[in-house]
Design a protein around this motif. Structure first.
Motif, PDB file in Angstrom:
ATOM      1  N   ASN A  23       5.849  -2.217   7.754  1.00  0.00           N
ATOM      2  CA  ASN A  23       6.372  -2.086   6.970  1.00  0.00           C
ATOM      3  C   ASN A  23       7.525  -2.699   7.257  1.00  0.00           C
ATOM      4  O   ASN A  23       7.991  -3.732   6.959  1.00  0.00           O
ATOM      5  N   SER A 305      -0.619   7.440   6.554  1.00  0.00           N
ATOM      6  CA  SER A 305      -1.528   5.701   6.851  1.00  0.00           C
ATOM      7  C   SER A 305      -2.000   6.247   7.971  1.00  0.00           C
ATOM      8  O   SER A 305      -2.715   6.081   8.361  1.00  0.00           O
ATOM      9  N   VAL A 331      -2.151   9.943  -4.081  1.00  0.00           N
ATOM     10  CA  VAL A 331      -2.851   8.801  -2.720  1.00  0.00           C
ATOM     11  C   VAL A 331      -3.974   9.585  -1.970  1.00  0.00           C
ATOM     12  O   VAL A 331      -3.350  10.289  -1.308  1.00  0.00           O
ATOM     13  N   HIS A 381       3.776  13.831   3.314  1.00  0.00           N
ATOM     14  CA  HIS A 381       4.141  14.342   5.021  1.00  0.00           C
ATOM     15  C   HIS A 381       5.332  13.558   5.917  1.00  0.00           C
ATOM     16  O   HIS A 381       5.798  14.192   7.129  1.00  0.00           O
TER      17      HIS A 381
HETATM   18  N1  UDP Z   1       2.538   3.414   2.068  1.00  0.00           N
HETATM   19  C1  UDP Z   1       1.887   2.542   0.633  1.00  0.00           C
HETATM   20  N2  UDP Z   1       0.593   3.007  -0.184  1.00  0.00           N
HETATM   21  C2  UDP Z   1       0.657   4.828   0.344  1.00  0.00           C
HETATM   22  C3  UDP Z   1       0.992   5.694   0.676  1.00  0.00           C
HETATM   23  C4  UDP Z   1       1.978   4.822   2.480  1.00  0.00           C
HETATM   24  O1  UDP Z   1       2.468   1.572   0.691  1.00  0.00           O
HETATM   25  O2  UDP Z   1      -0.295   4.335  -0.786  1.00  0.00           O
HETATM   26  C5  UDP Z   1       3.263   3.219   2.807  1.00  0.00           C
HETATM   27  C6  UDP Z   1       4.680   3.698   2.823  1.00  0.00           C
HETATM   28  O3  UDP Z   1       5.502   3.054   1.678  1.00  0.00           O
HETATM   29  C7  UDP Z   1       5.507   3.639   3.840  1.00  0.00           C
HETATM   30  C8  UDP Z   1       4.214   3.685   4.769  1.00  0.00           C
HETATM   31  O4  UDP Z   1       2.943   3.377   3.975  1.00  0.00           O
HETATM   32  O5  UDP Z   1       6.335   2.321   3.864  1.00  0.00           O
HETATM   33  C9  UDP Z   1       4.100   4.735   5.322  1.00  0.00           C
HETATM   34  O6  UDP Z   1       4.742   5.277   7.034  1.00  0.00           O
HETATM   35  P1  UDP Z   1       5.655   6.701   6.993  1.00  0.00           P
HETATM   36  O7  UDP Z   1       6.613   6.680   8.121  1.00  0.00           O
HETATM   37  O8  UDP Z   1       6.021   7.498   5.970  1.00  0.00           O
HETATM   38  O9  UDP Z   1       4.425   7.134   7.334  1.00  0.00           O
HETATM   39  P2  UDP Z   1       3.270   7.027   8.426  1.00  0.00           P
HETATM   40  O10 UDP Z   1       1.853   5.881   7.900  1.00  0.00           O
HETATM   41  O11 UDP Z   1       3.679   6.066   9.290  1.00  0.00           O
HETATM   42  O12 UDP Z   1       2.325   8.057   8.716  1.00  0.00           O
END
Ligand code: UDP
Length: 486
Positions: A23, A305, A331, A381
């Motif tokens: 992202n 994710s 989610v 989280h």
């Molecule tokens: N995200 C999203 N939709 C969801 C959950 C997460 O678009 O239902 C995106 C969120 O906006 C963020 C990314 O996924 O940009 C997750 O990155 P983050 O660093 O918060 O956590 P990671 O997934 O690396 O643990």
């Protein structure tokens, strides 16, 4: 030399193949395209497949003639989960299998688009991919790292040798007090506890592969010519000034997702097609559900994710949320629950209560969700992207960190920035119910005021003359000045 007469610099961007870094690196790619730089983004074949399946990212980037997308294998079999407890295998594979291919790509002419663009002048890679720096040094291309984890955790990485030398690590969690304050991370002596250290510190074994990996990551940072960070001075100034004693050249250009929107609003006359870089199918029906809810009434729940929940944890969250009486949007990623058939085990009364005040999706358009007026809190989280997105949106947080930097981030959210409540190391329905009510009802005003104030700082740093705006300009200038002079 007049820069308008020579071809633009060519920057190669290599994100860590995970949702958060993907992202933010695509946002950075777009920002550099807007600055007139040629950009090649290299993603793994696995990520590329998912982008093609769930996004229209190529349509969006077709509006930038200087952009190209290339792929590289990550060396893992197609059905490897690349998350949960198999997460570290990705790093091993990238280092062993992807590194030589990365070098081949850079030394062949396959990125010059049949001579229409310069060979790569500059590399921007995720700082966890240290092999990119080895390759860059071998072939003489300047490299800057992007750190997609939080600066506060990065600072702990920097301090790991000191923690070990002073005997603060390792500690044996089973025997010792988890609330002992850590003394050898300068600037955090009054609030950072053992339980707030990155999760690998809990292993109690300095020889563990993970401890070694992250210790070398801390040392890795100063090999690059600078670090790009998704934060802003007004949020992290204190930690940034500590980091500058070791890595003087920092580019804090966050919140990245909003810096891009701010730049687009001033530069592009015609609106671009909306696009996300989601690796799962976004379920937009939740936006309509949110439209029906009162102002700041809903708690949004997402663990990002990578995190996975056991079925016991899932049930505790489920009961806690339902019992709180607060409407919730949750989610539950398709691959995020350990254990099969969990759906068939949900009791009928729980399903019924969920229908009344809850909405569950597999993946949400998170930035839009957080910006929706109905959202009053975020049970997160504390992945760094989610944390920054929540800060920008002015949404207070309940922190339930899963691993790595998230444990540090949650402490900063609750104790330093006072933007929410930290629930780490607990997962029982009564604590969840109480914490949700505390954030959404009992202490709502206090947290909302604080979050609104911080969001204002975040907005200001993106304006012309603001800190992140100026740091991006400096990065672009530095890319031009490091461009090879052939
Ligand atoms: N995200 C999203 N939709 C969801 C959950 C997460 O678009 O239902 C995106 C969120 O906006 C963020 C990314 O996924 O940009 C997750 O990155 P983050 O660093 O918060 O956590 P990671 O997934 O690396 O643990």
């Amino acid at each position: 030399m007049d820069q308008t007469t020579k071809p633009p610099p060519h920057v190669l961007i290599f994100p860590l193949p995970l949702q958060g870094p993907v992202n933010s690196m695509f946002k950075l790619a777009e920002l550099l395209c807007l600055a007139g730089i040629d950009v090649t983004v290299v993603v793994t074949e696995h990520i590329h497949g998912r982008l093609l399946r769930y996004t229209n990212i190529q349509d969006r980037f077709n509006h930038y003639p200087g952009f190209q997308l290339k792929t590289i294998p990550d060396g893992l079999p197609a059905d490897h989960p690349r998350s949960g407890d198999k997460f570290m295998e990705l790093f091993d594979s990238l280092k062993a299998k992807t590194k030589p291919i990365f070098k081949d790509i850079l030394t062949s002419d396959c990125l010059t688009a049949a001579g229409s663009r310069r060979p790569v002048d500059f590399i921007i890679a995720d700082g966890s991919l240290g092999f990119t720096c080895d390759v860059a040094n071998e072939i003489g291309i300047p490299i800057v790292y992007v750190r997609t984890i939080s600066p506060c955790c990065l600072w702990v990485f920097f301090c790991l040798p000191k923690l070990i030398e002073a005997g603060e690590l390792p500690f044996k969690p089973a025997e010792d007090d988890w609330d002992v304050l850590i003394k050898n991370v300068p600037g955090t002596e009054n609030f950072l506890r053992r339980r707030d250290l990155p999760s690998f510190c809990r292993l109690g074994d300095l020889d563990d592969e993970q401890v070694q990996f992250y210790k070398s990551e801390g040392e890795e940072n100063s090999r690059a010519r600078g670090l790009i960070l998704n934060t802003f001075e007004e949020l992290d100034g204190h930690v940034l000034s500590q980091m500058r004693t070791i890595c003087p050249n920092l580019y804090p250009i966050g919140p990245l997702h909003e810096l891009l929107k701010a730049k687009l609003s001033t530069q592009k006359a015609t609106p671009l097609p909306a696009s996300s870089s989601s690796l799962w199918q976004e379920d937009r029906t939740c936006m309509t559900w949110l439209d029906s809810k009162p102002l700041k009434s809903v708690v949004y729940v997402s663990f990002g994710s990578i995190a996975t929940l056991t079925t016991d944890q899932l049930m505790e969250f489920w009961h806690g949320l339902v019992n709180s009486g607060i409407p919730f949007l949750w989610v539950i990623r398709p691959d995020s629950i350990a254990g099969k058939d969990w759906e068939s085990n949900i009791a009928a009364d729980l399903r019924e209560a969920t229908k009344q005040r809850g909405y569950i999706v597999g993946w949400a358009p998170q930035e839009e969700v957080l910006a929706h007026p109905a959202i009053g809190g975020f049970l997160t989280h504390n992945g760094w992207n989610s944390t920054v997105e929540s800060i920008y949106a002015g949404v207070p947080m309940i922190c339930w960190p899963y691993f790595l930097d998230q444990l540090v981030n949650s402490r900063f959210v609750s104790e330093v920035w006072k933007l929410g409540l930290d629930m780490k190391d607990t997962c029982d329905r009564s604590t969840i119910e109480k914490t949700v009510r505390d954030l959404m009802v009992v202490r709502k005003q206090e947290f909302t005021e604080r979050a609104t104030e911080m969001a204002e700082f975040a907005r200001n740093c993106l304006k012309e003359g603001g800190s992140s705006y100026c740091n991006l300009e400096r990065l672009v200038k530095d890319i031009h000045s490091m461009m090879s002079q052939d």
